[in-house]
Motif scaffolding. Sequence first.
Motif, PDB file in Angstrom:
ATOM      1  N   ILE A 153       7.177 -89.473 -31.163  1.00 31.15           N
ATOM      2  CA  ILE A 153       7.209 -90.407 -30.033  1.00 31.15           C
ATOM      3  C   ILE A 153       6.319 -91.609 -30.315  1.00 31.15           C
ATOM      4  O   ILE A 153       6.686 -92.759 -30.031  1.00 31.15           O
ATOM      5  N   LEU A 154       5.148 -91.348 -30.900  1.00 34.31           N
ATOM      6  CA  LEU A 154       4.206 -92.434 -31.212  1.00 34.31           C
ATOM      7  C   LEU A 154       4.853 -93.449 -32.144  1.00 34.31           C
ATOM      8  O   LEU A 154       4.786 -94.660 -31.908  1.00 34.31           O
ATOM      9  N   HIS A 155       5.500 -92.970 -33.196  1.00 33.42           N
ATOM     10  CA  HIS A 155       6.110 -93.865 -34.180  1.00 33.42           C
ATOM     11  C   HIS A 155       7.231 -94.685 -33.549  1.00 33.42           C
ATOM     12  O   HIS A 155       7.319 -95.905 -33.740  1.00 33.42           O
ATOM     13  N   ILE A 156       8.094 -94.018 -32.781  1.00 32.60           N
ATOM     14  CA  ILE A 156       9.257 -94.718 -32.208  1.00 32.60           C
ATOM     15  C   ILE A 156       8.812 -95.782 -31.217  1.00 32.60           C
ATOM     16  O   ILE A 156       9.287 -96.924 -31.250  1.00 32.60           O
ATOM     17  N   VAL A 157       7.894 -95.405 -30.324  1.00 30.20           N
ATOM     18  CA  VAL A 157       7.471 -96.346 -29.274  1.00 30.20           C
ATOM     19  C   VAL A 157       6.708 -97.513 -29.881  1.00 30.20           C
ATOM     20  O   VAL A 157       6.895 -98.666 -29.490  1.00 30.20           O
ATOM     21  N   LYS A 158       5.821 -97.226 -30.848  1.00 33.71           N
ATOM     22  CA  LYS A 158       5.026 -98.304 -31.453  1.00 33.71           C
ATOM     23  C   LYS A 158       5.891 -99.293 -32.219  1.00 33.71           C
ATOM     24  O   LYS A 158       5.597-100.483 -32.268  1.00 33.71           O
ATOM     25  N   ASN A 159       6.954 -98.786 -32.847  1.00 39.77           N
ATOM     26  CA  ASN A 159       7.804 -99.656 -33.654  1.00 39.77           C
ATOM     27  C   ASN A 159       8.982-100.235 -32.889  1.00 39.77           C
ATOM     28  O   ASN A 159       9.773-100.981 -33.442  1.00 39.77           O
ATOM     29  N   GLY A 160       9.095 -99.862 -31.603  1.00 39.79           N
ATOM     30  CA  GLY A 160      10.187-100.407 -30.796  1.00 39.79           C
ATOM     31  C   GLY A 160       9.911-101.841 -30.380  1.00 39.79           C
ATOM     32  O   GLY A 160       8.766-102.271 -30.236  1.00 39.79           O
ATOM     33  N   THR A 161      10.972-102.591 -30.212  1.00 43.59           N
ATOM     34  CA  THR A 161      10.847-104.009 -29.820  1.00 43.59           C
ATOM     35  C   THR A 161      11.257-104.167 -28.367  1.00 43.59           C
ATOM     36  O   THR A 161      11.973-103.338 -27.806  1.00 43.59           O
ATOM     37  N   GLU A 162      10.782-105.250 -27.772  1.00 43.31           N
ATOM     38  CA  GLU A 162      11.133-105.534 -26.383  1.00 43.31           C
ATOM     39  C   GLU A 162      12.629-105.771 -26.241  1.00 43.31           C
ATOM     40  O   GLU A 162      13.245-105.424 -25.241  1.00 43.31           O
ATOM     41  N   ALA A 163      13.216-106.378 -27.278  1.00 43.92           N
ATOM     42  CA  ALA A 163      14.652-106.679 -27.228  1.00 43.92           C
ATOM     43  C   ALA A 163      15.483-105.403 -27.129  1.00 43.92           C
ATOM     44  O   ALA A 163      16.572-105.398 -26.550  1.00 43.92           O
ATOM     45  N   SER A 164      14.976-104.318 -27.695  1.00 44.83           N
ATOM     46  CA  SER A 164      15.724-103.059 -27.661  1.00 44.83           C
ATOM     47  C   SER A 164      15.563-102.334 -26.333  1.00 44.83           C
ATOM     48  O   SER A 164      16.158-101.279 -26.119  1.00 44.83           O
ATOM     49  N   GLY A 165      14.748-102.854 -25.436  1.00 44.13           N
ATOM     50  CA  GLY A 165      14.551-102.222 -24.127  1.00 44.13           C
ATOM     51  C   GLY A 165      13.648-101.014 -24.180  1.00 44.13           C
ATOM     52  O   GLY A 165      13.708-100.155 -23.295  1.00 44.13           O
ATOM     53  N   MET A 166      12.768-100.935 -25.184  1.00 44.38           N
ATOM     54  CA  MET A 166      11.911 -99.757 -25.358  1.00 44.38           C
ATOM     55  C   MET A 166      10.982 -99.561 -24.165  1.00 44.38           C
ATOM     56  O   MET A 166      10.825 -98.443 -23.661  1.00 44.38           O
TER      57      MET A 166
END
Length: 1499
Positions: A780-793
């Motif tokens: 979860i840490l990796h996915i959320v940290k590397n998510g972008t605003e454009a992707s709606g994270m």
Amino acid sequence: MPKLTGDRSQRVPDRFLKFFRYENELTDLRIELPILEELRRGSTRLRENNALTALGADRLMKLVTMLDRNIRDAISADNTRLLVPCNDEIDVGDIFEKEICEERVKRATDAAVIALNVMSSHRMHKQVIIEDVIDRCIGLTRLLLVHLIYPASDSVYKMANTRKKDRAPEDARRRKKVGVCTRDKFTEYVYERVTETVQLLAVLAKSDSMTDTSVHSIASISLTPFFVANVGSLQIASMLLSANIFSRAEDSLRFSMITDFLSSLHRAPQYSQKNTNNGYTLPDGSWISTTTALFIQLVQAVIKVPKHKRHLDEEELAKRAKKDEALVKEAFLQASKVTNAFLNGFLAKCSQKGNKMDGEEDYRILFSNFLQELLVALNSPEWPASEMILTALGSLLVKNFRSKSTDMTIRQASLDYLGNITAKLRRDMKEAIAGERRLDSVVKKAFYLMDDKGYDHYESVDISMLTQNEKLKMLESSLIDYLVISNNSEIIIYPCSFYVGEWYKEVVEDMDSVRTNHKTSLESSQTEKETRKAEKKYERMMRRGADMKDFLSKLLDKKEIKRRLEKSNKVKMLDSDAIWAVKYLAQCREFTHSFETYLKHIVFGAGSETIVALRSKALKCLSSIIEADSSVLILEDVQQAVHTRMVDSHAQVRESAVELIGRFVLYDEDYVRKYYSQIAERILDTGVAVRKRVIRIMRDICERFPSFEQIPDMLARMIRRVTDEEGVKKLVYETFTTLWFQPVDPRINPNGVSTKVTTMCSVAQHCIKDSMNDYLEMLILHIVKNGTEASGMSVAVKQIIDSLVDHILNLEMRKGRGEGAAPDAEMRRLKEQEDKYMAYLSTLAVFSKIKPNLLANHVEVLLPYLTFTGAKTNSENQVTKEMIGMLERVIPLIPFPSNEVLDSIDENLSKVIMFNGMALVVSAVACVASIYRKFNRGATKTIEIFSTYMKHLELIKRNFDTNPKYDLDPKTFAILSRSIFTVGVLSRYFSFEKFVRIDSSGVTEAEMSALKDKVFIVLDFFSRYNKGGIRQKALTSLGHFCAQHSTYLTKKQLTNTYLEILNAPAATSPQSLQQRILVLQNLEMFLQCEEQKLAASHEKWEENKEAQNLKEMELSGSGLGSSVIQKYWKAVLESYVDTDVNLRRAAVQVVWLTLNQGLVTPGASIPTLIAMITDPVEIIRNRIDILLKEIDSKYSGMVQSKAMLGVRLAFKLHQKLHIHKFVRGFRFCDFHLNTHPGALPEKTHDGMAVLSGLYQSLRTNRQQRRSFLQSMVKLFSEEFSHDKPQLTEYIFIADNLAMFPYQMIDEVLFVIRVIDQNIAQSGQSLLVQYKHHLQMQEGEDEDVVFIDQNLMSRLSDLGQIHVFHQLFLDSQVPSLLLYVRTFLMQLYGFNEAKVAEYLPSEAVKVYEKAVTRRNIGMFKPITAIEALNFPYEWASFQHLTFLADKICSFRKMLLSLDQTDAVDMGGNVTTANQDDDYDEDEMEEDDGGIPPPQQLMDH
């Protein structure tokens, strides 16, 4: 001029006759272009009306002679060159010359068309057909095509015709796309005339008017247009010409044309847009290229059918019937020869790639396209030969695939193509052919079209009186009429002839079968009545056959066709009916029933084939068949083959099997349930590609069947792979990003977020159960940290957090329900509820670490959970801990919390500190300290605890100091332990100025230092008290204290305490072991705190970097840490080599943190790191393996320089760990499903060397790799005398040498080479010692002495058993190397010749070729194992026999090195692998020729 009379003369145009009136005025025989054009048009019409012969032979001969003169204006007398320049050779500036040249070419082409119109006319006079003129027309056509038409039509030919100095680079010559057409008006004119010429030559080629020489000359012209772009009409004309030539040609010309066709195939243009200009569109809208159509047409052109002869008597009819039957059979035999020649030649070219310099492409691509087009043409009415070609191709593919002597590329390609054909057959089988009803419907339509009786509608046609044969006749005649009406070209005769020939052949075969059966029945004993009955039946069937043959011979009769077309008004049957008719008439043929045969061969390839690539390819073929029809996998033999390959020894095959199952299960959720366990097991596969494939399949299942009950288990298995190889990790992250972290629109999917969170909860339950919380957090840490605003994270995470809180509240509300239920049911309900509760909380805690600000609105939900002050159960303690951790992260983010809230938190957490366990105490103190640092209030009660506990500890210490006999009451141990621990934790998280005075006003540095010293003295004092676990608590407390106040770690008394504990003997007591672990954990805590301080100072420096000095910051940060850890570094490294896994884990953690922070140079630690990467615990191995590779890349050569020390230390580690008599140097592969901790693999594909990680780090550098391997082998030499290994260590090293993951030929051959050099010295030396102690006389025959019986008697006479036994033990060292040598040659399939030709000094690329490991029995040096487990009484008869046998075997092994073809080790022979990559699953394991005693197998 004589007057023309009769009807035919009336059809001759006046202008054409006018030319003959003025022919005497044409003195130079040259004809003006306008006259020639008029003559061309007139002659074309006359030829079509069959009227040209009416002009008379003499006049036509004169005309042809004059036309020949006009043709010769453009071509040389020998027909080899043009007399006028074409295209680029003409100077554009000279317009006059260009016009003259163009006019001469136009006149020549027009003249050629007129001459050929005359000579190809119906029943033309023989004297008019002049061979020289035909040859000249052929020569003109060929030269104009090559020099004018092709270059203007296709840019590839234009470039090929340019001068060499003007040529584009070779890459530009390759056809990337179809060349652009650049024909101008003149070229277009010539193109049209040349096309007409080819059409007329086709007419001549079909008649007997053209000589064999001319036919051979024109054969090349007929094929070349198919390899040029933008000449569609010319290709159509050339196809008729080719077919006509092929139909009359001898075998030599046919095979010559086939050879030319094959050699030119790579030049065929590849079209991106498929239309009627570059191919053939079939009735169903599909498309085939002109090259495929040409070959099918050539095969069809070979077929000859008997012509209908009227007015023949019975005798002549009988003779004629035999000739007709022989004609048809011979025609199909010739067609089969042509087909096989082409297919064999085409497949042979598939084994090699095309010559790129000539613009050739890979022939496998071309053949694949050809096969796909054949499958498209199958059952298309105009291309009946496609079925025959596919039948021949199927047999050829099976033969090539099953033949061991065939080239491997051809075998693979054949299997691939066979899979395509089988899949097509299965698709056609699914589309069931309608039977009698459809036949009746089609026949009714045919009768309706004939309209003999004026039917109103085809349904009203009565065919009830028709027999089956009569219906078939109508169907066959309707199909022939359909073809004739659909295509008015003369070429349609060939598909029609093929159909009739095929039907005729079937009738003949049926009649032969009837004759055979009748003959057999006559020979059997029958009654007279039965015989008469059989005779009548035979005669009836023969009459029916003769009638059918007569019908078929009349089917292509021109008068019959004309009559039928007149009756039907040329209205053809429907396209769909025509396609159905083709399928219906073919349903009894071989190809239609080939599916089971082909499938059987493919299943054999998947289940029993010994070659890896073929097994893998067979599974891919099965996959495509299953895609066509999923029910195929239900077949028992298919299931068995696939299940066997799921556990194949090669990853490539397992991947194919998993992919096949993955495709299959997506058809139905029940299939998923059936195969889920097998798929899930493969996620632990040793092959990276297999694990990736399983993850993709699982993702597809989650998306396709979101309600499948095993989805949580599936996701939990995927989460385990977050520590896997980089590619697998990336795939896992992508999968969970797609499944969990996409925003959900509640308007479209109201329950979407709730369902997602429920699934998360179930997955978290699995993770908690399997102790995988860290993996879930990492994911979860990796996915959320590397998510972008454009992707709606952010939106997705907020939805998840809000839903998690809602679920927790709902669970709280349901806690009290369920009262009154049965006790067992109530317990189960509470347990399930508790598990869910913990799962939601742990998931929410993970999100609070990543996005704590999103929980700020939910603080009021978290606060009530702090009332668990008297918590008893583990789950309640865990809940409290999670809530405290979340509050620690969330409360400081609230802008202005009220004093009441902060005081309430302080009060509740102070109770937690006083009444709960250590884990909760640390969490509570950390939470209060975090809040206090942010708001400077809310810690009053917690700080008071420090004062209370400190006074209590000082009092006890004072009692000990004043009264030497004072001792503690065991009842006070609990409160004392809590006081010691809590003081240390509070000292870590709070500033000491708060402990001096709560308001911190006027606190001096001296006061704080005094208090720190006081705390340290108290804790140090209790760290030497050995009763009631007080010392352990004091050490833990010291760890917390020193983590924040690290200068105390350098104090002598603490350093001595730590080193004394770390250096204590390994197995003194459990307390001693626990203390060692605590010290290591303290050092780990110190390093973690130092890292946090460094990160905080870095953030601070970033804020004020302009005024800061980076170098000073680095020195201040690392200087103290480095000086502290260096005091303990050696003791930490030495503490790793221990049997206790927790101690090893603690040591690894300290080493990892130290080296990651760069606090020491890694040189001294490398041997220990090498030992660590052999640890039985996978997490330790993986973590240190990455670290070792980083060190090797940063400090080149450092790892290699310390490698041998690491190897020796690894042995010492395994010697301590091993439960057996001696250590082995291999283990199961990382992902092998082995559950027994002491088990060892039995096959090489299941095992790997324990030092594989070290070898993989070094193997990429050739010099380092060779140096390391040389050092390994050098340990076995006599030169190595310092700290010489024992035999057990030699076995460990030999195991690793045998099982290293060698990937290139050079690696294996280099090891064998070094072994040979070593044995040449040490082995011979031992042999000399044997001879010396045997007291051999000069001239004594060694072969006689070293016979078992002779040697045993000599040993008995000499009586020096101890000397020879020691020599036997010494000889095991070179023997081990010989075992390794033989094992490597078996494992990788080398022979002595290959070894002998190896030169280490050769260029790198010579031996940088991949090797393939066989699956054979594991390395077992039986003799060495027997030496360690000596089973006989000393100096007994058995002892002497044993020694004699082993000494003789040792000598034989040494002598075997001189052999060139094989190596014999006690009866087993190693030879080269003649085939590329065979699995030797069925091979007997090499035991060195000695049957392994049962007691020796326990290793």
